[in-house]
Design an enzyme around this catalytic site. Structure first.
Site, PDB file in Angstrom:
ATOM      1  N   ARG A  46       0.808  -1.150  -0.027  1.00  0.00           N
ATOM      2  CA  ARG A  46       0.009   0.069  -0.225  1.00  0.00           C
ATOM      3  C   ARG A  46       1.204   1.181  -0.008  1.00  0.00           C
ATOM      4  NH1 ARG A  46      -3.608  -3.626   2.972  1.00  0.00           N
ATOM      5  NH2 ARG A  46      -5.530  -4.013   1.398  1.00  0.00           N
ATOM      6  N   ASP A  65     -10.245  -2.038  -5.650  1.00  0.00           N
ATOM      7  CA  ASP A  65     -10.863  -0.691  -6.100  1.00  0.00           C
ATOM      8  C   ASP A  65      -9.794   0.308  -5.837  1.00  0.00           C
ATOM      9  OD1 ASP A  65     -13.262  -0.148  -6.286  1.00  0.00           O
ATOM     10  OD2 ASP A  65     -13.936   0.044  -4.242  1.00  0.00           O
ATOM     11  N   ARG A  77     -14.865  -5.738   4.754  1.00  0.00           N
ATOM     12  CA  ARG A  77     -14.972  -4.543   5.315  1.00  0.00           C
ATOM     13  C   ARG A  77     -16.101  -3.808   4.829  1.00  0.00           C
ATOM     14  NH1 ARG A  77      -9.100  -2.254   5.327  1.00  0.00           N
ATOM     15  NH2 ARG A  77      -9.175  -3.434   3.588  1.00  0.00           N
ATOM     16  N   ASP A 112     -12.760 -10.065  -1.867  1.00  0.00           N
ATOM     17  CA  ASP A 112     -13.840  -9.450  -1.449  1.00  0.00           C
ATOM     18  C   ASP A 112     -15.011  -9.593  -2.512  1.00  0.00           C
ATOM     19  OD1 ASP A 112     -12.806  -8.673   1.029  1.00  0.00           O
ATOM     20  OD2 ASP A 112     -12.365  -6.611   0.528  1.00  0.00           O
ATOM     21  N   THR A 140      -9.218  -9.446  -5.757  1.00  0.00           N
ATOM     22  CA  THR A 140      -9.533  -9.118  -4.300  1.00  0.00           C
ATOM     23  C   THR A 140     -10.351 -10.305  -3.924  1.00  0.00           C
ATOM     24  OG1 THR A 140     -10.709  -7.694  -3.017  1.00  0.00           O
ATOM     25  CG2 THR A 140     -11.148  -7.439  -5.316  1.00  0.00           C
ATOM     26  N   ASP A 154     -16.057  -7.361  -4.589  1.00  0.00           N
ATOM     27  CA  ASP A 154     -16.958  -6.326  -4.327  1.00  0.00           C
ATOM     28  C   ASP A 154     -16.695  -5.324  -5.468  1.00  0.00           C
ATOM     29  OD1 ASP A 154     -14.558  -5.497  -3.715  1.00  0.00           O
ATOM     30  OD2 ASP A 154     -15.026  -4.470  -1.878  1.00  0.00           O
TER      31      ASP A 154
HETATM   32  P1  ADP Z   1      -7.004  -2.404  -3.198  1.00  0.00           P
HETATM   33  O1  ADP Z   1      -6.514  -2.211  -4.400  1.00  0.00           O
HETATM   34  O2  ADP Z   1      -6.852  -3.818  -2.540  1.00  0.00           O
HETATM   35  O3  ADP Z   1      -8.437  -1.851  -2.848  1.00  0.00           O
HETATM   36  P2  ADP Z   1      -5.837  -0.265  -1.498  1.00  0.00           P
HETATM   37  O4  ADP Z   1      -7.299   0.737  -1.279  1.00  0.00           O
HETATM   38  O5  ADP Z   1      -4.865  -0.356  -0.359  1.00  0.00           O
HETATM   39  O6  ADP Z   1      -6.135  -1.647  -1.914  1.00  0.00           O
HETATM   40  O7  ADP Z   1      -5.150   0.752  -2.594  1.00  0.00           O
HETATM   41  C1  ADP Z   1      -4.021   0.172  -2.928  1.00  0.00           C
HETATM   42  C2  ADP Z   1      -3.079   1.430  -3.648  1.00  0.00           C
HETATM   43  O8  ADP Z   1      -3.433   2.127  -4.720  1.00  0.00           O
HETATM   44  C3  ADP Z   1      -2.958   2.594  -2.382  1.00  0.00           C
HETATM   45  O9  ADP Z   1      -2.067   1.958  -1.535  1.00  0.00           O
HETATM   46  C4  ADP Z   1      -2.547   3.552  -3.114  1.00  0.00           C
HETATM   47  O10 ADP Z   1      -1.159   3.424  -3.493  1.00  0.00           O
HETATM   48  C5  ADP Z   1      -3.081   3.575  -4.439  1.00  0.00           C
HETATM   49  N1  ADP Z   1      -4.513   4.494  -4.359  1.00  0.00           N
HETATM   50  C6  ADP Z   1      -5.559   4.141  -3.583  1.00  0.00           C
HETATM   51  N2  ADP Z   1      -6.354   5.202  -3.497  1.00  0.00           N
HETATM   52  C7  ADP Z   1      -5.947   6.200  -4.147  1.00  0.00           C
HETATM   53  C8  ADP Z   1      -6.106   7.393  -4.557  1.00  0.00           C
HETATM   54  N3  ADP Z   1      -7.185   7.908  -4.300  1.00  0.00           N
HETATM   55  N4  ADP Z   1      -5.229   8.041  -5.377  1.00  0.00           N
HETATM   56  C9  ADP Z   1      -3.881   7.718  -5.683  1.00  0.00           C
HETATM   57  N5  ADP Z   1      -3.614   6.445  -5.283  1.00  0.00           N
HETATM   58  C10 ADP Z   1      -4.418   5.768  -4.702  1.00  0.00           C
END
Ligand code: ADP
Length: 323
Positions: free
Chosen positions: A75, A106, A175, A131, A129, A133
């Protein structure tokens, strides 16, 4: 539009079983188009730090059956800043990468969508993922494996719950979404399922615990449901309903690991091939989905903004069968 000769692939956000199958499919399809393929380690953070390395056909040998991700994931808070994304862009330029395939959830596509508006390097997404979702796809890579892991674990707990006349609150991941909880509830014949999509089931839970004639019960709790986690629920209700011999089980990260099911390997393979095909067909800023047994393309902005509905029919099936 610039001709695509060199692509990169990364995994981002939460890992899921089957991501390796998607990496393998992207690499081998890229090579099939005579492209150069690079891997980026640890998602967007590796993109910012320049952690790039070439991938060959042998690099992805013997990984389709392995959980986790050989590229690692991360992340990255830095990628959320314009400075971070600029660094990432500069590294893509330095390595002469023409397009990037993101395997993630997402949040990862949110980041990809923002990056695509700022810079001229095309991104295509593959949903990975547990989830399930994501808007625009019936399945995400990893969901089927996680569901099977949860089902097996609950079957085991049911055996002991039945022998000792106990009621278990079993917490599963989710979540924001209750797909794992609800489908596992149907698959295991659970007595109740608490999910974020249906808030305020306190009265129903009370009514169930006070009226049930069953001596052993399974109540599946998605972590994001509004009544609290399994431990909290067991504490609150265990005292009041001592006769149920309330116990707690939090399945935790075992849900994220393990060898992917055949379905997840198949899904990852099809989506990975389609992602490269789409890029070569000049598609940009899209996620690959799988709907009605066909691969489909969904624009990033749709999948980011849309909310996947849990489905009335699934709720009805559970309602009828859990009685
Ligand atoms: P997932 O992809 O499993 O939903 P995260 O929500 O942690 O996991 O998102 C993964 C990564 O995508 C984040 O650590 C960040 O680097 C990037 N990211 C998420 N939201 C944003 C955003 N609004 N702007 C820029 N990068 C983002």
């Amino acid at each position: 539009m610039k001709k695509i000769e060199k692509i990169a692939v990364l995994t981002s956000g939460g890992d899921s079983p089957g991501m390796n199958g998607a990496i393998r499919a992207v690499v081998r399809t890229g090579l099939n188009y005579n492209l150069e393929v690079f891997g980026i380690k640890r998602g967007y953070q590796g993109m910012i730090e320049g952690d790039f390395f070439p991938l060959k056909s042998e690099s992805v040998r013997d990984i389709i059956q392995r959980g986790g991700t050989i590229l690692r994931t991360a992340r990255s808070e830095e990628f959320k800043t314009p400075e971070g994304r600029k660094k990432a862009y500069e590294n893509l330029k330095k390595f002469k990468i023409d397009a990037v395939i993101i395997i993630g959830g997402d949040g990862s596509f949110k980041g990809a969508g923002i990056f695509s508006q700022e810079f001229d390097i095309p991104f295509v997404g593959v949903p990975g993922t547990i989830d399930n979702d994501m808007f625009g796809t019936d399945y995400t890579i990893g969901f089927d494996t996680a569901l099977n892991t949860v089902t097996e674990a609950i079957d085991r707990i049911k055996d002991t719950a039945h022998s000792h006349d106990r009621t278990f609150f079993i917490e599963v991941m989710g979540r924001d979404a209750g797909f794992i909880a609800l489908k596992a509830g149907i698959a295991t014949g659970a007595e109740m399922v608490l999910i974020p999509e249906i808030p305020g089931q306190e009265e129903k839970l009370e009514a169930f615990l006070s009226h049930t004639k069953k001596t052993s019960n399974i109540i599946i709790v998605a972590e994001g449901n509004n009544l609290g986690g399994a431990a909290e629920l067991a504490k609150n209700f265990g005292k009041k309903y001592k006769e149920h011999g309330v116990r707690v089980n939090v399945l935790g990260h075992i849900q994220r690991g393990g060898s992917p099911t055949a379905f997840d390997r198949y899904l990852a393979s099809r989506m990975g091939v389609e992602a490269v095909d789409a890029l070569m067909d000049n598609q940009r800023s899209i996620m690959i989905g799988y709907t009605n047994h066909e691969v489909v393309h969904i624009p990033f902005n749709k999948t980011i903004k849309g909310k996947r509905d849990i489905g009335k029919e699934l709720l009805r099936v559970n309602e009828i069968l859990s009685k």
